[in-house]
Design an enzyme around this catalytic site. Sequence first.
Site, PDB file in Angstrom:
ATOM      1  N   ARG A 102       0.916  -1.286  -0.146  1.00 21.60           N
ATOM      2  CA  ARG A 102       0.119  -0.123  -0.018  1.00 21.60           C
ATOM      3  C   ARG A 102       0.666   1.105  -0.098  1.00 21.60           C
ATOM      4  O   ARG A 102       2.202   1.144   0.361  1.00 21.60           O
ATOM      5  CB  ARG A 102      -0.864   0.000   1.148  1.00 21.60           C
ATOM      6  CG  ARG A 102      -1.937  -1.100   1.356  1.00 21.60           C
ATOM      7  CD  ARG A 102      -2.481  -1.099   2.776  1.00 21.60           C
ATOM      8  NE  ARG A 102      -3.630  -2.247   2.746  1.00 21.60           N
ATOM      9  CZ  ARG A 102      -4.547  -2.300   3.602  1.00 21.60           C
ATOM     10  NH1 ARG A 102      -4.336  -1.760   4.877  1.00 21.60           N
ATOM     11  NH2 ARG A 102      -5.191  -3.306   3.762  1.00 21.60           N
ATOM     12  N   HIS A 103       0.168   2.305  -0.240  1.00 21.16           N
ATOM     13  CA  HIS A 103       0.964   3.648  -0.315  1.00 21.16           C
ATOM     14  C   HIS A 103       1.602   3.939   1.021  1.00 21.16           C
ATOM     15  O   HIS A 103       0.713   3.871   2.111  1.00 21.16           O
ATOM     16  CB  HIS A 103       0.371   4.655  -1.209  1.00 21.16           C
ATOM     17  CG  HIS A 103      -0.020   4.561  -2.664  1.00 21.16           C
ATOM     18  ND1 HIS A 103       0.994   4.488  -3.573  1.00 21.16           N
ATOM     19  CD2 HIS A 103      -1.225   4.259  -3.193  1.00 21.16           C
ATOM     20  CE1 HIS A 103       0.625   4.283  -4.645  1.00 21.16           C
ATOM     21  NE2 HIS A 103      -0.650   4.077  -4.596  1.00 21.16           N
ATOM     22  N   GLU A 104       2.830   4.637   1.221  1.00 23.66           N
ATOM     23  CA  GLU A 104       3.176   4.959   2.335  1.00 23.66           C
ATOM     24  C   GLU A 104       2.086   6.159   3.106  1.00 23.66           C
ATOM     25  O   GLU A 104       1.582   6.890   2.186  1.00 23.66           O
ATOM     26  CB  GLU A 104       4.471   5.673   2.366  1.00 23.66           C
ATOM     27  CG  GLU A 104       4.946   5.996   3.695  1.00 23.66           C
ATOM     28  CD  GLU A 104       5.343   5.070   4.518  1.00 23.66           C
ATOM     29  OE1 GLU A 104       4.428   4.920   5.400  1.00 23.66           O
ATOM     30  OE2 GLU A 104       6.290   4.337   4.321  1.00 23.66           O
ATOM     31  N   ASP A 157       4.874   2.539  -3.841  1.00 20.82           N
ATOM     32  CA  ASP A 157       5.100   4.170  -4.330  1.00 20.82           C
ATOM     33  C   ASP A 157       6.232   4.075  -5.334  1.00 20.82           C
ATOM     34  O   ASP A 157       6.564   5.215  -5.962  1.00 20.82           O
ATOM     35  CB  ASP A 157       5.697   4.694  -3.107  1.00 20.82           C
ATOM     36  CG  ASP A 157       4.710   5.008  -1.821  1.00 20.82           C
ATOM     37  OD1 ASP A 157       3.513   5.140  -2.123  1.00 20.82           O
ATOM     38  OD2 ASP A 157       5.285   4.913  -0.759  1.00 20.82           O
TER      39      ASP A 157
END
Length: 635
Positions: free
Chosen positions: A268-270, A279
């Site tokens: 998942r995105h930071e 990312d």
Amino acid sequence: GGGERERERERERERERASSSSSSSTRCLEQSSTRCVVYRVWVCCVSASRPHRKSPALKMDEATLTVHNELQSEMMVSFLSDHCYQCMYQQLGVVPAGAEPGVPGKVDLTVGTQFPVTLQLNSTLVNLEFQYHFGEQGNYSVWVKNLNDSSQVNCSLVTDTEPVNSYLPIFFAFLCFIVLSVLIAIGYTVMGLEAVKSVLVRWGNAMETERLINSELGPPNRAVEPSVETAVPATSGRRLRSLDTFRGIALIIMVFVNYGGGRYWFFRHESWNGLTIADLVFPWFVFIMGTSIAISINGALRRGVRRSHLLKKVVWRSVQLFLIGVILINPNYCQGPLSWVSLRIPGVLQRLAFTYLVVASLDVLVARDKLDNIQTDVWWYKASDFLLYWPAWLCVITLEIVWLCLTFLLPVPDCPSGYLGPGGIGDFGKYPNCTGGAAGFIDRWLLGENHIYQTPSSRVVYQSTIPYDPEGVLGSINSILMAFLGLQAGKILLHYKDLHSKIMARFLIWGVVLGMISAVLTKCSKDHGFIPINKNLWSLSYVTTLSSFAFILLVVLYYLVDVNKWWSGAPFFYPGMNSILVYVGHEVFEEYFPFRWRMSNSQSHAEHLTQNLVATCVWVFISFVLYKNKIFWKI
């Protein structure tokens, strides 16, 4: 009387257990001494597993924590995620005081397991802190009690039920893909043997001969031609497979991440500063788009296409990409008809459209239609791939100065100048409505809060409450820089055509230089640099870091695929040839079978990972079929 004696024996056993664990308690105390405020003498120890205790229903990345309090005052339990930079403690619950000696008050709490947390236990008698990384689906107990006298407090953390290993599905999936790759490689090796080839040719000729005789289409000797043609593969011209492979890698990871990535946090995105696997992919896609721009425009100019005609095509393609993103990708038609009131305007394709418009237009204006007539004896020849396009570089540098000025100098109401934080509980809760600083303010001012992303990733850890769009207006300037650095890679390929060592050397030089710039901007840290790496902001250090990675990856792929031809680029090559179709298709058909189905256990990483991998592999197979049938969707 019997009950009192039983409680006395229990307290005696606890004293023995505390004394036997004094060495581990001392170690824990030494580790925690810098983070604790001690009102009384206390001991913290981590004990072994206790008998199984039934836990409440838990979701993914959660564990149960039961706090037992034998003190004569209630206790507040708070936590702080180690992933949350400069955050305030968040309350988990309140534990009532013990009713009497041996009868503690207790409360069941749910804690996250993605990152280590610091637990804080506060009461009028004691203030304790300790750090621990809980395991998924585990059961834990914290016991807070007095020892021999009321001046000593014992705090022990006990594992009641061992956690599960949530990373095993990734390991098994990796093994499956390795085995499959080995089998395919063995199959290609066997098929390449001369003996096998001759057998297949004879078998194919016999089958064709029989078909012709049975259908009365002609003499058997006509069957020789197809076998000769299939033995000689058609050439793909001057197209570099490494570029399509690079694009395919970024696209396939993007599809996997968008489908859920098995619900693992690193897919998942930071939440704010830092990098995860998710990312990496979008900037790489932007980078390789810039490389393709350089090669395609150079080819069009060499064919005699007028620059005005190219500019019209650039504008029209940008408009198409933007409209597809706004009308087809952003709305969720499963929830009802298109609503202009809450329609999100920014997005991935919209960012690509704007970036493509600027970078392609710049290249159309400054690109050389012939590179063969450049003098090789002039002093600047070795830097011709850079110096010949100085007007475009000047424009991009000017845009970057604009980004820096707006980011650090634009006044934002109720926020400090140059704020780059997540808002919410970050920065100790001083600026809860300042998410993204100038970038968020510009989007809300230009587009309105209802037309930008409503659930940014900063909500996960930092509990921000205002909308923020990671594909907003201000970040688009740095995506232009990212694509322009990719354009520079394309110029290197054009200027040093077929000079493989020089191409790879210049790729490495660019990768190292950009990496050094990133090290200076970030001070080699996650949160303490001048400009931290941040995907939500598309910060300058984010662009330089990902461009550095892109140049290094391109060196590896160019060497393996185009120079030595050790790898064909499959299977990533196929989606790389149909990138727009795969991206739009995976977004439109996300909720349909076989890309999604009802799971028996929606809180299982294994089931989510299986579903997301199957969906991603289906798109790879679709792109393979389209490639074999020479079907390519171009805009």
